[in-house]
Design a protein around this motif. Structure first.
Motif, PDB file in Angstrom:
ATOM      1  N   TYR A 180       0.799  -1.228   0.000  1.00 23.81           N
ATOM      2  CA  TYR A 180       0.000   0.000   0.000  1.00 23.81           C
ATOM      3  C   TYR A 180       0.833   1.281   0.000  1.00 23.81           C
ATOM      4  O   TYR A 180       0.446   2.257  -0.665  1.00 23.81           O
ATOM      5  CB  TYR A 180      -0.968  -0.006   1.189  1.00 23.81           C
ATOM      6  CG  TYR A 180      -2.150  -0.938   1.015  1.00 23.81           C
ATOM      7  CD1 TYR A 180      -2.229  -1.822  -0.055  1.00 23.81           C
ATOM      8  CD2 TYR A 180      -3.204  -0.948   1.917  1.00 23.81           C
ATOM      9  CE1 TYR A 180      -3.305  -2.690  -0.221  1.00 23.81           C
ATOM     10  CE2 TYR A 180      -4.296  -1.804   1.768  1.00 23.81           C
ATOM     11  CZ  TYR A 180      -4.325  -2.669   0.697  1.00 23.81           C
ATOM     12  OH  TYR A 180      -5.397  -3.517   0.534  1.00 23.81           O
ATOM     13  N   PRO A 181       1.956   1.367   0.730  1.00 20.34           N
ATOM     14  CA  PRO A 181       2.777   2.578   0.590  1.00 20.34           C
ATOM     15  C   PRO A 181       3.269   2.795  -0.843  1.00 20.34           C
ATOM     16  O   PRO A 181       3.386   3.941  -1.303  1.00 20.34           O
ATOM     17  CB  PRO A 181       3.955   2.308   1.544  1.00 20.34           C
ATOM     18  CG  PRO A 181       3.390   1.389   2.564  1.00 20.34           C
ATOM     19  CD  PRO A 181       2.449   0.498   1.811  1.00 20.34           C
ATOM     20  N   ALA A 184       0.363   4.254  -2.688  1.00 23.13           N
ATOM     21  CA  ALA A 184       0.201   5.665  -2.322  1.00 23.13           C
ATOM     22  C   ALA A 184       1.167   6.535  -3.106  1.00 23.13           C
ATOM     23  O   ALA A 184       0.820   7.648  -3.539  1.00 23.13           O
ATOM     24  CB  ALA A 184       0.413   5.838  -0.819  1.00 23.13           C
ATOM     25  N   GLY A 185       2.397   6.038  -3.304  1.00 28.59           N
ATOM     26  CA  GLY A 185       3.366   6.775  -4.110  1.00 28.59           C
ATOM     27  C   GLY A 185       2.977   6.817  -5.578  1.00 28.59           C
ATOM     28  O   GLY A 185       3.119   7.858  -6.242  1.00 28.59           O
ATOM     29  N   PHE A 189      -0.327  10.420  -3.666  1.00 33.06           N
ATOM     30  CA  PHE A 189      -1.113  10.915  -2.554  1.00 33.06           C
ATOM     31  C   PHE A 189      -0.283  11.877  -1.712  1.00 33.06           C
ATOM     32  O   PHE A 189       0.934  11.702  -1.565  1.00 33.06           O
ATOM     33  CB  PHE A 189      -1.579   9.758  -1.662  1.00 33.06           C
ATOM     34  CG  PHE A 189      -2.649   8.897  -2.276  1.00 33.06           C
ATOM     35  CD1 PHE A 189      -3.452   9.363  -3.302  1.00 33.06           C
ATOM     36  CD2 PHE A 189      -2.865   7.605  -1.801  1.00 33.06           C
ATOM     37  CE1 PHE A 189      -4.447   8.565  -3.852  1.00 33.06           C
ATOM     38  CE2 PHE A 189      -3.854   6.798  -2.347  1.00 33.06           C
ATOM     39  CZ  PHE A 189      -4.645   7.286  -3.381  1.00 33.06           C
ATOM     40  N   GLN A 193      -3.450  12.202   2.644  1.00 34.89           N
ATOM     41  CA  GLN A 193      -4.186  11.209   1.866  1.00 34.89           C
ATOM     42  C   GLN A 193      -3.609   9.811   2.078  1.00 34.89           C
ATOM     43  O   GLN A 193      -4.349   8.837   2.225  1.00 34.89           O
ATOM     44  CB  GLN A 193      -4.135  11.564   0.381  1.00 34.89           C
ATOM     45  CG  GLN A 193      -4.990  12.744  -0.025  1.00 34.89           C
ATOM     46  CD  GLN A 193      -4.822  13.080  -1.489  1.00 34.89           C
ATOM     47  OE1 GLN A 193      -3.717  13.065  -2.023  1.00 34.89           O
ATOM     48  NE2 GLN A 193      -5.925  13.402  -2.149  1.00 34.89           N
ATOM     49  N   SER A 194      -2.293   9.731   2.109  1.00 36.51           N
ATOM     50  CA  SER A 194      -1.649   8.430   2.336  1.00 36.51           C
ATOM     51  C   SER A 194      -2.020   7.873   3.701  1.00 36.51           C
ATOM     52  O   SER A 194      -2.296   6.676   3.852  1.00 36.51           O
ATOM     53  CB  SER A 194      -0.126   8.567   2.226  1.00 36.51           C
ATOM     54  OG  SER A 194       0.268   8.973   0.937  1.00 36.51           O
ATOM     55  N   LEU A 198      -3.932   4.347   4.280  1.00 41.95           N
ATOM     56  CA  LEU A 198      -3.311   3.259   5.036  1.00 41.95           C
ATOM     57  C   LEU A 198      -4.102   2.935   6.295  1.00 41.95           C
ATOM     58  O   LEU A 198      -4.372   1.776   6.604  1.00 41.95           O
ATOM     59  CB  LEU A 198      -1.869   3.632   5.398  1.00 41.95           C
ATOM     60  CG  LEU A 198      -0.905   3.887   4.237  1.00 41.95           C
ATOM     61  CD1 LEU A 198       0.446   4.339   4.759  1.00 41.95           C
ATOM     62  CD2 LEU A 198      -0.760   2.660   3.365  1.00 41.95           C
ATOM     63  N   ILE A 215       6.502   6.017   5.321  1.00 42.81           N
ATOM     64  CA  ILE A 215       6.389   7.104   4.339  1.00 42.81           C
ATOM     65  C   ILE A 215       6.877   8.416   4.945  1.00 42.81           C
ATOM     66  O   ILE A 215       7.765   9.085   4.408  1.00 42.81           O
ATOM     67  CB  ILE A 215       4.931   7.238   3.853  1.00 42.81           C
ATOM     68  CG1 ILE A 215       4.513   5.974   3.094  1.00 42.81           C
ATOM     69  CG2 ILE A 215       4.769   8.470   2.962  1.00 42.81           C
ATOM     70  CD1 ILE A 215       3.069   5.995   2.610  1.00 42.81           C
ATOM     71  N   THR A 219       2.365  11.190   7.800  1.00 40.92           N
ATOM     72  CA  THR A 219       1.534  10.095   7.311  1.00 40.92           C
ATOM     73  C   THR A 219       1.262   9.086   8.419  1.00 40.92           C
ATOM     74  O   THR A 219       0.131   8.602   8.576  1.00 40.92           O
ATOM     75  CB  THR A 219       2.211   9.384   6.125  1.00 40.92           C
ATOM     76  OG1 THR A 219       2.364  10.313   5.047  1.00 40.92           O
ATOM     77  CG2 THR A 219       1.390   8.202   5.643  1.00 40.92           C
TER      78      THR A 219
END
Length: 342
Positions: A180-181, A184-185, A189, A193-194, A198, A215, A219
Motif C-alpha cells: 500500500y505505501p 500511495a506513491g 497521494f 491522503q496516504s 493506510l 512514508i 503520514t
C-alpha cells in the motif's frame, strides 16, 4: 452469597482455580514470549507467530493438566485484552480528522461487514463466517476477529473459522503494509491522503503504524488516528452482533447471552475515561502494552486448541471471501477519499 460462590472466592477456591489453570496459561505465555522475540528480531508478525506456535502445541489441549488453563486463557484472557483496547480510544483526537473523513471510515467499516455477509452467503459459507471475516477486515484484524468470535454462537467450525481468519487477516495485513505505501506513491497521494488510505484499509494496528511511518511522520500520525476510529467501532459492532444473537437465542428458546458483554463494557469505560482525560498519560502505554500481551497469550491458547489439518479444510471459498473483503475496503476508502478531495 451462595455456598458455591463463597467457595470460589475463598482462599481455598482461589488456590484451586490457580492450580487448575496456571499450567495452561503458563504454556500460552511462554509461546507468546517466543512469538514476541521472533517478531522483534526477525520482523515476523507477533500474532501470526503466536498462533502458529500454539498450533504446533495442539497436543496439550487434547487432555491432561494443561487443558483447563488453555480453555481459560483462550476465553477469559482474550476478553481482558479486548477490554483494555479501550484505553487507545480518545474522542478528542479522533474529531481532529473532521466529520467527512470520520464518516468515510465508519461507512467503510459497516459496508465491509455487510459485503462480507452477502459474499459469504453467495459462496455458501454462511452469515456467521461473513460477519467474522468482514468484521476482522473492517475493524482491527486479529483483535476484532477474537472479539467477534467471543459473542458469536459456537458450533463445530467456530475455532477453525477463527484460526483461518486470524491467519488470513495477518498475512493480508502484512502484504498490505508492503504494497500500500507503494500504491500511495504511484497515485501521488499527499501525506494526509496516504495516512487516510493506510489507516482506513490495513487490518492490524501494528502494520498500519509500520506502513504509515515508513512514508513520513505526518503520514504515520494520520494513519494511526484513522485506524483508531476503526478500533473504536469494535464496541458498537460487537454490541449489535450480541443483540442479534440474543434475539435469535430467544426465538429458539436457547440460552441468551448478555445484552452487553462485560469485556465490551470495559472497553467503553476505558475509552470514556481516556476521552475525559481521567487516565494518567503514563498509564496509557502500560495498559496498551498489557492489552497486547493478553491478546498475544490468548491467541497462542486459541492456536493450541486447533489442529492444523482442520485449518486446511477451510476451502478456497473462504480465501476468496477474505481477499474480496480486503479489496473492497481498499477500493471504497480510496474512492471515497478521492471524492472528498483528500
Amino acid at each position: 452469597m451462595t455456598g458455591t460462590a463463597a467457595l470460589r472466592f475463598s482462599p481455598q477456591g482461589i488456590s484451586r482455580f490457580v492450580q487448575t489453570n496456571f499450567r495452561g496459561f503458563l504454556v500460552a505465555a511462554v509461546l507468546a514470549a517466543a512469538a514476541k522475540f521472533l517478531s522483534e528480531h526477525y520482523g515476523a508478525p507477533a500474532m501470526l507467530m503466536a498462533l502458529l506456535l500454539g498450533i504446533a502445541m495442539n497436543f496439550l489441549s487434547e487432555g491432561g493438566v494443561c487443558k483447563p488453563g488453555i480453555e481459560f486463557t483462550a476465553r477469559t484472557v482474550l476478553r481482558f485484552g479486548v477490554a483494555l483496547l479501550g484505553v487507545r480510544i480518545s474522542v478528542e483526537t479522533m474529531l481532529d480528522l473532521g466529520p467527512h473523513l470520520i464518516g468515510l471510515v465508519i461507512a467503510g467499516v459497516i459496508l465491509t461487514i455487510l459485503f462480507g455477509i452477502v459474499v459469504a452467503r453467495l459462496l455458501g459459507r454462511g452469515t456467521r463466517f461473513g460477519v467474522l471475516t468482514g468484521g476482522s477486515v473492517a475493524i482491527c484484524g486479529a483483535s476484532a476477529a477474537m472479539a467477534i468470535a467471543a459473542v458469536l454462537p459456537k458450533n463445530d467450525e467456530s475455532e477453525r473459522n477463527l484460526i483461518f481468519t486470524v491467519i488470513g487477516v495477518t498475512v493480508l495485513s502484512t502484504l498490505a503494509m508492503i504494497i500500500y505505501p507503494v500504491l500511495a506513491g504511484m497515485f501521488q497521494f499527499s501525506p494526509e491522503q496516504s495516512g487516510v488510505f493506510l489507516g482506513g484499509t490495513i487490518h492490524d494496528v501494528a502494520q498500519v503504524v509500520g506502513a504509515g511511518y515508513s512514508i513520513s511522520e505526518d503520514t504515520g500520525d494520520v494513519a494511526t488516528l484513522v485506524k483508531l476510529i476503526r478500533v473504536a467501532m469494535l464496541a458498537p459492532v460487537v454490541l449489535v452482533i450480541s443483540l442479534i444473537v440474543r434475539r435469535q437465542g430467544a426465538q429458539t428458546k436457547g440460552k441468551r447471552p448478555p445484552i452487553l458483554p462485560l469485556f465490551v463494557v470495559g472497553f467503553l469505560i476505558l475509552g470514556a475515561l481516556n476521552s475525559l482525560g481521567l487516565v494518567p498519560a503514563a498509564l496509557i502505554p502500560v495498559l496498551s502494552g498489557l492489552s497486547q500481551w493478553a491478546l498475544l497469550i490468548a491467541i497462542a491458547a486459541v492456536g493450541m486448541k486447533t489442529a492444523l489439518k482442520n485449518v486446511f479444510e477451510i476451502g478456497t471459498q473462504a480465501i476468496v471471501l477474505i481477499v474480496a473483503e480486503t479489496v473492497f475496503i481498499a477500493l471504497f476508502v480510496m474512492g471515497g477519499m478521492l471524492a472528498l478531495g483528500g
